[in-house]
Design a protein around this motif. Structure first.
Motif, short mmCIF file in Angstrom:
data_model
loop_
_atom_site.label_atom_id
_atom_site.label_comp_id
_atom_site.label_asym_id
_atom_site.label_seq_id
_atom_site.Cartn_x
_atom_site.Cartn_y
_atom_site.Cartn_z
N LYS A 140 12.89 -21.84 41.97
CA LYS A 140 11.45 -22.07 41.97
C LYS A 140 10.88 -21.96 43.39
CE LYS A 140 7.93 -25.34 40.44
NZ LYS A 140 7.67 -26.62 39.78
N GLU A 141 11.57 -22.55 44.36
CA GLU A 141 11.11 -22.48 45.75
C GLU A 141 11.13 -21.05 46.27
OE1 GLU A 141 12.51 -26.88 47.37
OE2 GLU A 141 13.97 -25.23 47.32
N ALA A 142 12.21 -20.32 45.94
CA ALA A 142 12.32 -18.93 46.37
C ALA A 142 11.20 -18.09 45.76
CB ALA A 142 13.68 -18.35 45.96
N ALA A 143 10.88 -18.34 44.50
CA ALA A 143 9.79 -17.61 43.84
C ALA A 143 8.45 -17.90 44.52
CB ALA A 143 9.73 -17.99 42.36
N GLN A 144 8.24 -19.13 44.92
CA GLN A 144 7.00 -19.49 45.61
C GLN A 144 6.91 -18.81 46.97
OE1 GLN A 144 7.27 -23.77 45.55
NE2 GLN A 144 6.20 -23.93 43.59
N ILE A 145 8.02 -18.75 47.69
CA ILE A 145 8.05 -18.11 49.00
C ILE A 145 7.75 -16.62 48.88
CG2 ILE A 145 9.59 -17.46 50.91
CD1 ILE A 145 10.92 -20.27 50.48
N LEU A 146 8.37 -15.97 47.88
CA LEU A 146 8.18 -14.54 47.69
C LEU A 146 6.91 -14.20 46.89
CD1 LEU A 146 11.85 -13.43 46.93
CD2 LEU A 146 10.60 -13.24 49.08
N ARG A 147 6.26 -15.24 46.38
CA ARG A 147 5.04 -15.08 45.58
C ARG A 147 5.29 -14.23 44.33
NH1 ARG A 147 1.32 -14.17 50.82
NH2 ARG A 147 1.32 -16.32 51.47
N VAL A 148 6.36 -14.59 43.62
CA VAL A 148 6.71 -13.92 42.38
C VAL A 148 7.04 -14.98 41.33
CG1 VAL A 148 7.57 -11.82 43.50
CG2 VAL A 148 9.15 -13.70 43.02
N ASN A 149 7.24 -14.54 40.10
CA ASN A 149 7.62 -15.40 38.99
C ASN A 149 9.11 -15.74 39.08
OD1 ASN A 149 8.53 -15.97 36.16
ND2 ASN A 149 6.34 -15.72 35.79
N THR A 150 9.50 -16.89 38.59
CA THR A 150 10.92 -17.26 38.62
C THR A 150 11.77 -16.27 37.82
OG1 THR A 150 10.57 -18.77 36.75
CG2 THR A 150 10.53 -19.74 38.97
N ASN A 151 11.23 -15.71 36.75
CA ASN A 151 11.98 -14.72 35.96
C ASN A 151 12.34 -13.50 36.81
OD1 ASN A 151 11.91 -16.27 33.64
ND2 ASN A 151 9.99 -15.38 32.97
N TYR A 152 11.44 -13.12 37.71
CA TYR A 152 11.70 -12.00 38.62
C TYR A 152 12.89 -12.32 39.51
CZ TYR A 152 10.98 -8.47 42.22
OH TYR A 152 11.15 -7.43 43.10
N ILE A 153 12.97 -13.54 40.03
CA ILE A 153 14.10 -13.96 40.87
C ILE A 153 15.41 -13.88 40.08
CG2 ILE A 153 15.13 -15.85 42.20
CD1 ILE A 153 12.69 -14.74 43.59
N TYR A 154 15.40 -14.41 38.85
CA TYR A 154 16.60 -14.34 38.02
C TYR A 154 17.02 -12.90 37.76
CZ TYR A 154 16.50 -19.34 36.99
OH TYR A 154 16.54 -20.71 37.08
N ARG A 155 16.07 -12.01 37.53
CA ARG A 155 16.37 -10.60 37.27
C ARG A 155 16.99 -9.96 38.52
NH1 ARG A 155 11.59 -8.55 35.43
NH2 ARG A 155 10.95 -7.94 37.51
N GLU A 156 16.43 -10.24 39.70
CA GLU A 156 16.95 -9.68 40.94
C GLU A 156 18.37 -10.20 41.21
OE1 GLU A 156 14.78 -7.31 43.21
OE2 GLU A 156 14.69 -7.20 41.03
N ILE A 157 18.63 -11.46 40.87
CA ILE A 157 19.98 -12.02 41.01
C ILE A 157 20.92 -11.30 40.05
CG2 ILE A 157 21.40 -14.06 40.59
CD1 ILE A 157 18.96 -15.73 41.61
N GLY A 158 20.49 -11.12 38.81
CA GLY A 158 21.30 -10.43 37.80
C GLY A 158 21.64 -9.00 38.19
N GLU A 159 20.71 -8.33 38.87
CA GLU A 159 20.93 -6.95 39.30
C GLU A 159 21.68 -6.88 40.63
OE1 GLU A 159 17.11 -5.03 39.34
OE2 GLU A 159 16.89 -5.18 37.17
N GLY A 160 22.00 -8.04 41.21
CA GLY A 160 22.75 -8.08 42.45
C GLY A 160 21.92 -7.83 43.70
N LYS A 161 20.60 -7.86 43.57
CA LYS A 161 19.73 -7.62 44.72
C LYS A 161 19.53 -8.87 45.56
CE LYS A 161 17.30 -3.89 42.40
NZ LYS A 161 16.01 -3.43 41.87
N ILE A 162 19.69 -10.03 44.93
CA ILE A 162 19.65 -11.31 45.64
C ILE A 162 20.94 -12.04 45.32
CG2 ILE A 162 18.51 -13.56 45.84
CD1 ILE A 162 15.89 -12.27 45.07
N LYS A 163 21.62 -12.51 46.36
CA LYS A 163 22.85 -13.28 46.15
C LYS A 163 22.48 -14.75 46.03
CE LYS A 163 25.53 -10.04 48.84
NZ LYS A 163 26.22 -9.80 50.10
N ALA A 164 23.06 -15.39 45.02
CA ALA A 164 22.81 -16.81 44.79
C ALA A 164 24.14 -17.54 44.67
CB ALA A 164 21.98 -17.00 43.53
#
Length: 71
Positions: free
Chosen positions: A8-32
């Motif tokens: 949620k914090e990362a989504a707020q920083i990037l000004r995107v939806n939390t679902n977008y963050i989860y998708r980027e993690i799933g695609e390997g674009k963001i490491k979590a």
């Protein structure tokens, strides 16, 4: 010590939806990492933000090249 962000914090920083963050993690674009729930290190968030800004710049330049001017 490095800051650790929730999804949620990362989504707020990037000004995107939390679902977008989860998708980027799933695609390997963001490491979590999983510490209870998924967390993102500050260094990873900065790396992603810089790379996504560069990709956006390339996309904008590409679009400008494709525009056709009418006389």
């Amino acid at each position: 010590m490095e800051q650790i962000y929730t999804i949620k914090e990362a989504a707020q920083i990037l000004r995107v939806n939390t679902n977008y963050i989860y998708r980027e993690i799933g695609e390997g674009k963001i490491k979590a990492i999983k510490i209870g729930s998924l967390k993102i290190l500050e260094s990873e968030l900065l790396r992603y933000k810089e790379n996504s800004t560069q990709n956006l710049d390339l996309l904008i330049v590409g679009r400008r090249k494709k525009q056709v001017r009418k006389p």
